[in-house]
Design a protein around this motif. Structure first.
Motif, PDB file in Angstrom:
ATOM      1  N   GLU A  26       0.860  -1.152  -0.022  1.00 32.85           N
ATOM      2  CA  GLU A  26       0.026  -0.001   0.098  1.00 32.85           C
ATOM      3  C   GLU A  26       0.757   1.279   0.184  1.00 32.85           C
ATOM      4  O   GLU A  26       0.420   2.195  -0.606  1.00 32.85           O
ATOM      5  N   LYS A  77      -6.083   0.801  -0.116  1.00 34.75           N
ATOM      6  CA  LYS A  77      -5.952  -0.724   0.139  1.00 34.75           C
ATOM      7  C   LYS A  77      -5.210  -1.373  -0.862  1.00 34.75           C
ATOM      8  O   LYS A  77      -5.271  -0.792  -2.189  1.00 34.75           O
ATOM      9  N   SER A  78      -4.365  -2.241  -0.719  1.00 36.86           N
ATOM     10  CA  SER A  78      -3.809  -3.098  -1.379  1.00 36.86           C
ATOM     11  C   SER A  78      -4.108  -4.758  -1.094  1.00 36.86           C
ATOM     12  O   SER A  78      -3.314  -5.290  -0.488  1.00 36.86           O
ATOM     13  N   ASN A 106      -8.634   0.182  -4.012  1.00 32.93           N
ATOM     14  CA  ASN A 106      -8.176  -1.137  -3.599  1.00 32.93           C
ATOM     15  C   ASN A 106      -7.233  -1.203  -4.840  1.00 32.93           C
ATOM     16  O   ASN A 106      -7.635  -1.926  -5.943  1.00 32.93           O
TER      17      ASN A 106
END
Length: 121
Positions: A26, A77-78, A106
Motif C-alpha cells: 500500500e 488498500k492493496s 483497492n
C-alpha cells in the motif's frame, strides 16, 4: 454521483495501477499516487491526523491516508479481497472529520475500476 475532482483522483489512481498493476505494498501505491497528483496539479495532504471526539475527550492518532483539495478523503488498500470493515472505516472517517466525500481505492484488484468505491454523505 460523479464530480470533476473525484474523476481526476480516479484517473490518477488508474494511471498508477496501469503502470504497477496489483501486488505491491500500500505504501508504494500511496507514494506513486501522490507523485501522480503532483504531476496533475492536484493539491493533497498525506497521513492527515484527525481528532476523534468521545464525549468531552479529544482522541488523537487517527490518520487519513490522503486528503485531496481539503475535500475528498482517499483511503488506500492493496488487498486481494477487500473486507467490509474497509467501507465502515471510510464512512467513520467522513463522519468524524465532517467531510462529505470519500474514495476507497483497492490497488489489489486486477482491474482497478473493480476496486473503487465512492462515498458521499
Amino acid at each position: 454521483m460523479a464530480d470533476d475532482l473525484t474523476e481526476r483522483i480516479i484517473g490518477a489512481a488508474i494511471e498508477v495501477h496501469r503502470v504497477f498493476g496489483p501486488g505491491l505494498l500500500e505504501a508504494i501505491y500511496e507514494e506513486a499516487l501522490c507523485h501522480e497528483f503532483a504531476l496533475r496539479g492536484l493539491g493533497f495532504q498525506r497521513q492527515v491526523e484527525i481528532e476523534v471526539r468521545y464525549k468531552d475527550k479529544l482522541i488523537t492518532g487517527q490518520r487519513l491516508d490522503l486528503l485531496v483539495a481539503d475535500e475528498v478523503v482517499v483511503e488506500l488498500k492493496s488487498l486481494r479481497v477487500l473486507p467490509d470493515v474497509a467501507t465502515a472505516q471510510l464512512l467513520s472517517y467522513l463522519r468524524v472529520s465532517g467531510l462529505k466525500r470519500g474514495l476507497l481505492i483497492n490497488f489489489g484488484e486486477s482491474r482497478l475500476v473493480d476496486g473503487i468505491k465512492r462515498f458521499s454523505l
